[in-house]
Design a protein around this motif. Structure first.
Motif, short mmCIF file in Angstrom:
data_model
loop_
_atom_site.label_atom_id
_atom_site.label_comp_id
_atom_site.label_asym_id
_atom_site.label_seq_id
_atom_site.Cartn_x
_atom_site.Cartn_y
_atom_site.Cartn_z
N GLY A 86 21.78 32.97 -30.83
CA GLY A 86 22.35 31.64 -31.06
C GLY A 86 22.23 30.73 -29.85
N VAL A 87 23.05 31.01 -28.84
CA VAL A 87 23.08 30.16 -27.64
C VAL A 87 21.72 30.15 -26.95
CG1 VAL A 87 24.17 29.84 -25.38
CG2 VAL A 87 25.55 30.56 -27.34
N GLY A 88 21.10 31.33 -26.83
CA GLY A 88 19.80 31.40 -26.16
C GLY A 88 18.73 30.61 -26.88
N THR A 89 18.70 30.73 -28.21
CA THR A 89 17.70 29.98 -28.98
C THR A 89 17.94 28.49 -28.85
OG1 THR A 89 17.43 31.79 -30.55
CG2 THR A 89 16.76 29.61 -31.29
N LEU A 90 19.20 28.08 -28.91
CA LEU A 90 19.50 26.66 -28.73
C LEU A 90 18.98 26.16 -27.38
CD1 LEU A 90 21.55 25.88 -31.15
CD2 LEU A 90 22.70 24.73 -29.28
N SER A 91 19.17 26.95 -26.33
CA SER A 91 18.72 26.52 -25.00
C SER A 91 17.19 26.41 -24.94
CB SER A 91 19.22 27.49 -23.92
OG SER A 91 18.50 28.71 -23.97
N LEU A 92 16.50 27.15 -25.79
CA LEU A 92 15.04 27.10 -25.81
C LEU A 92 14.49 25.91 -26.61
CD1 LEU A 92 14.27 30.88 -26.43
CD2 LEU A 92 13.93 29.61 -24.30
N VAL A 93 15.24 25.46 -27.59
CA VAL A 93 14.71 24.43 -28.48
C VAL A 93 15.25 23.02 -28.20
CG1 VAL A 93 14.20 26.06 -30.33
CG2 VAL A 93 16.37 24.83 -30.34
N VAL A 94 16.35 22.88 -27.47
CA VAL A 94 16.93 21.57 -27.23
C VAL A 94 15.95 20.64 -26.52
CG1 VAL A 94 18.69 20.35 -25.86
CG2 VAL A 94 19.35 22.26 -27.30
N GLU A 95 15.35 21.10 -25.45
CA GLU A 95 14.43 20.25 -24.67
C GLU A 95 13.23 19.80 -25.51
OE1 GLU A 95 11.71 20.47 -20.62
OE2 GLU A 95 12.83 22.23 -21.27
N PRO A 96 12.52 20.71 -26.18
CA PRO A 96 11.39 20.25 -26.99
C PRO A 96 11.81 19.34 -28.15
CG PRO A 96 11.28 22.63 -26.68
CD PRO A 96 12.58 22.17 -26.12
N VAL A 97 12.94 19.61 -28.78
CA VAL A 97 13.41 18.75 -29.88
C VAL A 97 13.75 17.36 -29.35
CG1 VAL A 97 15.26 18.40 -31.57
CG2 VAL A 97 14.12 20.62 -31.39
N ASP A 98 14.44 17.28 -28.22
CA ASP A 98 14.75 15.98 -27.60
C ASP A 98 13.46 15.22 -27.30
OD1 ASP A 98 17.48 16.28 -27.72
OD2 ASP A 98 17.71 16.86 -25.61
N TRP A 99 12.48 15.93 -26.76
CA TRP A 99 11.19 15.31 -26.42
C TRP A 99 10.51 14.77 -27.68
CZ3 TRP A 99 6.16 17.08 -27.65
CH2 TRP A 99 5.13 16.43 -26.97
N LEU A 100 10.51 15.55 -28.75
CA LEU A 100 9.92 15.09 -30.02
C LEU A 100 10.66 13.88 -30.58
CD1 LEU A 100 9.14 18.47 -31.80
CD2 LEU A 100 7.46 16.74 -31.09
N LEU A 101 12.00 13.92 -30.54
CA LEU A 101 12.80 12.81 -31.04
C LEU A 101 12.61 11.54 -30.22
CD1 LEU A 101 16.13 14.66 -31.96
CD2 LEU A 101 14.35 13.81 -33.53
N ALA A 102 12.24 11.70 -28.95
CA ALA A 102 11.98 10.54 -28.09
C ALA A 102 10.56 10.01 -28.27
CB ALA A 102 12.23 10.92 -26.63
N GLY A 103 9.82 10.58 -29.22
CA GLY A 103 8.47 10.08 -29.50
C GLY A 103 7.36 10.88 -28.87
N GLY A 104 7.67 12.06 -28.34
CA GLY A 104 6.63 12.90 -27.75
C GLY A 104 5.58 13.30 -28.77
N SER A 105 4.35 13.37 -28.33
CA SER A 105 3.24 13.73 -29.22
C SER A 105 2.68 15.09 -28.83
CB SER A 105 2.14 12.68 -29.13
OG SER A 105 0.94 13.16 -29.69
N PRO A 106 2.82 16.09 -29.70
CA PRO A 106 2.25 17.40 -29.38
C PRO A 106 0.75 17.34 -29.12
CG PRO A 106 3.77 17.58 -31.22
CD PRO A 106 3.59 16.12 -30.94
N ALA A 107 0.01 16.55 -29.88
CA ALA A 107 -1.44 16.44 -29.69
C ALA A 107 -1.76 15.86 -28.31
CB ALA A 107 -2.06 15.60 -30.79
#
Length: 150
Positions: A86-107
Protein backbone atom coordinates in the motif's frame (compact mmCIF):
# COMPACT_ATOMS: atom_id res chain seq x y z
CA UNK A 1 17.91 -47.82 3.76
CA UNK A 2 14.65 -46.02 3.07
CA UNK A 3 14.16 -42.42 2.05
CA UNK A 4 12.52 -40.06 4.52
CA UNK A 5 8.83 -39.53 3.93
CA UNK A 6 8.06 -36.91 1.33
CA UNK A 7 6.41 -33.72 2.50
CA UNK A 8 2.76 -33.61 1.57
CA UNK A 9 0.78 -30.60 0.47
CA UNK A 10 -1.35 -31.11 3.60
CA UNK A 11 1.55 -30.32 5.94
CA UNK A 12 0.24 -27.17 7.63
CA UNK A 13 3.62 -26.36 9.17
CA UNK A 14 5.46 -26.19 5.83
CA UNK A 15 5.81 -22.73 4.29
CA UNK A 16 3.78 -22.87 1.07
CA UNK A 17 5.49 -22.26 -2.25
CA UNK A 18 3.39 -19.11 -2.78
CA UNK A 19 4.76 -17.59 0.45
CA UNK A 20 8.36 -18.60 -0.32
CA UNK A 21 8.10 -17.12 -3.81
CA UNK A 22 6.41 -14.00 -2.45
CA UNK A 23 9.32 -13.48 -0.04
CA UNK A 24 11.85 -13.76 -2.88
CA UNK A 25 9.91 -11.28 -5.01
CA UNK A 26 9.46 -8.84 -2.11
CA UNK A 27 13.22 -8.96 -1.55
CA UNK A 28 13.79 -8.35 -5.27
CA UNK A 29 11.43 -5.35 -5.11
CA UNK A 30 13.34 -3.92 -2.15
CA UNK A 31 16.61 -4.48 -4.01
CA UNK A 32 15.21 -2.59 -7.00
CA UNK A 33 14.30 0.30 -4.70
CA UNK A 34 17.83 0.31 -3.30
CA UNK A 35 19.31 0.19 -6.81
CA UNK A 36 17.10 3.09 -7.87
CA UNK A 37 18.30 5.12 -4.86
CA UNK A 38 21.90 4.51 -5.92
CA UNK A 39 21.24 5.45 -9.56
CA UNK A 40 19.84 8.78 -8.36
CA UNK A 41 23.40 9.57 -7.29
CA UNK A 42 24.30 9.84 -10.99
CA UNK A 43 21.77 12.63 -11.64
CA UNK A 44 21.92 16.34 -10.87
CA UNK A 45 20.72 17.04 -7.34
CA UNK A 46 21.44 13.59 -5.87
CA UNK A 47 20.04 12.64 -2.47
CA UNK A 48 22.03 13.77 0.54
CA UNK A 49 23.96 11.14 2.53
CA UNK A 50 21.45 11.43 5.39
CA UNK A 51 18.55 10.84 2.97
CA UNK A 52 20.30 7.73 1.69
CA UNK A 53 21.03 6.53 5.24
CA UNK A 54 17.35 6.89 6.20
CA UNK A 55 16.24 5.15 3.01
CA UNK A 56 18.62 2.22 3.55
CA UNK A 57 17.59 1.93 7.21
CA UNK A 58 13.99 1.63 6.01
CA UNK A 59 15.02 -0.99 3.42
CA UNK A 60 16.77 -2.96 6.16
CA UNK A 61 13.67 -2.89 8.36
CA UNK A 62 11.52 -3.97 5.41
CA UNK A 63 13.85 -6.89 4.66
CA UNK A 64 13.50 -8.05 8.28
CA UNK A 65 9.71 -7.70 8.04
CA UNK A 66 9.54 -9.64 4.75
CA UNK A 67 11.76 -12.42 6.13
CA UNK A 68 9.36 -12.62 9.08
CA UNK A 69 6.66 -13.88 6.71
CA UNK A 70 8.14 -17.34 7.27
CA UNK A 71 6.83 -17.23 10.86
CA UNK A 72 3.31 -17.63 9.53
CA UNK A 73 1.94 -14.75 11.56
CA UNK A 74 -1.05 -13.17 9.84
CA UNK A 75 -0.18 -9.79 11.39
CA UNK A 76 3.15 -9.89 9.55
CA UNK A 77 1.38 -10.66 6.29
CA UNK A 78 -0.92 -7.68 6.77
CA UNK A 79 1.96 -5.41 7.80
CA UNK A 80 3.80 -6.33 4.59
CA UNK A 81 0.63 -5.88 2.54
CA UNK A 82 -0.13 -2.44 4.00
CA UNK A 83 3.42 -1.07 4.26
CA UNK A 84 4.96 -2.44 1.08
CA UNK A 85 1.88 -3.15 -1.01
CA UNK A 86 0.00 0.00 0.00
CA UNK A 87 2.22 2.79 1.30
CA UNK A 88 5.24 1.63 -0.71
CA UNK A 89 3.29 1.44 -3.96
CA UNK A 90 1.82 4.87 -3.36
CA UNK A 91 5.33 6.28 -2.87
CA UNK A 92 6.35 4.77 -6.21
CA UNK A 93 3.45 6.10 -8.25
CA UNK A 94 2.78 9.58 -6.78
CA UNK A 95 5.67 11.29 -8.58
CA UNK A 96 4.96 9.83 -12.05
CA UNK A 97 1.20 10.45 -11.70
CA UNK A 98 1.82 14.08 -10.65
CA UNK A 99 4.16 14.47 -13.63
CA UNK A 100 1.54 13.06 -16.02
CA UNK A 101 -1.20 15.27 -14.54
CA UNK A 102 1.06 18.30 -15.02
CA UNK A 103 1.20 17.52 -18.75
CA UNK A 104 4.28 15.30 -18.89
CA UNK A 105 4.68 13.35 -22.11
CA UNK A 106 5.99 9.79 -21.86
CA UNK A 107 7.01 9.85 -25.55
CA UNK A 108 8.96 13.10 -25.11
CA UNK A 109 10.57 11.76 -21.93
CA UNK A 110 11.69 8.55 -23.64
CA UNK A 111 13.05 10.50 -26.61
CA UNK A 112 15.19 12.81 -24.46
CA UNK A 113 16.00 10.84 -21.29
CA UNK A 114 19.58 10.04 -20.38
CA UNK A 115 20.82 6.59 -19.32
CA UNK A 116 20.36 7.02 -15.57
CA UNK A 117 16.82 8.38 -16.02
CA UNK A 118 15.88 5.44 -18.24
CA UNK A 119 17.40 3.02 -15.73
CA UNK A 120 15.42 4.61 -12.89
CA UNK A 121 12.24 4.32 -14.97
CA UNK A 122 12.92 0.67 -15.76
CA UNK A 123 13.75 -0.15 -12.12
CA UNK A 124 10.62 1.59 -10.86
CA UNK A 125 8.42 -0.16 -13.44
CA UNK A 126 9.86 -3.56 -12.52
CA UNK A 127 9.58 -2.66 -8.82
CA UNK A 128 5.85 -1.92 -9.17
CA UNK A 129 5.29 -5.13 -11.13
CA UNK A 130 7.20 -7.14 -8.51
CA UNK A 131 5.07 -5.66 -5.71
CA UNK A 132 1.87 -6.60 -7.57
CA UNK A 133 3.06 -10.19 -8.05
CA UNK A 134 4.38 -10.57 -4.49
CA UNK A 135 1.18 -9.16 -3.03
CA UNK A 136 -0.95 -11.49 -5.14
CA UNK A 137 1.09 -14.51 -4.04
CA UNK A 138 0.75 -13.48 -0.41
CA UNK A 139 -3.02 -13.88 -0.67
CA UNK A 140 -3.19 -17.12 -2.66
CA UNK A 141 -5.38 -19.77 -1.01
CA UNK A 142 -2.37 -21.81 0.16
CA UNK A 143 -0.82 -18.70 1.72
CA UNK A 144 -4.09 -17.75 3.39
CA UNK A 145 -4.39 -21.23 4.93
CA UNK A 146 -0.80 -20.98 6.15
CA UNK A 147 -1.32 -17.59 7.81
CA UNK A 148 -4.70 -18.51 9.32
CA UNK A 149 -3.40 -21.69 10.97
CA UNK A 150 -2.13 -19.60 13.87
Amino acid sequence: MTAPPASTSHDVTAVPRAVRLSVVIWLAAIAMGAAEALVWLLLPGPPAPTELAVRFAIYTALVVLVLSLHTGRNAVRWAVAVLLGGVGTLSLVVEPVDWLLAGGSPAAFLATADGPSLLITALRTLHIAAVAVALTLLFRPSATRYFRRR
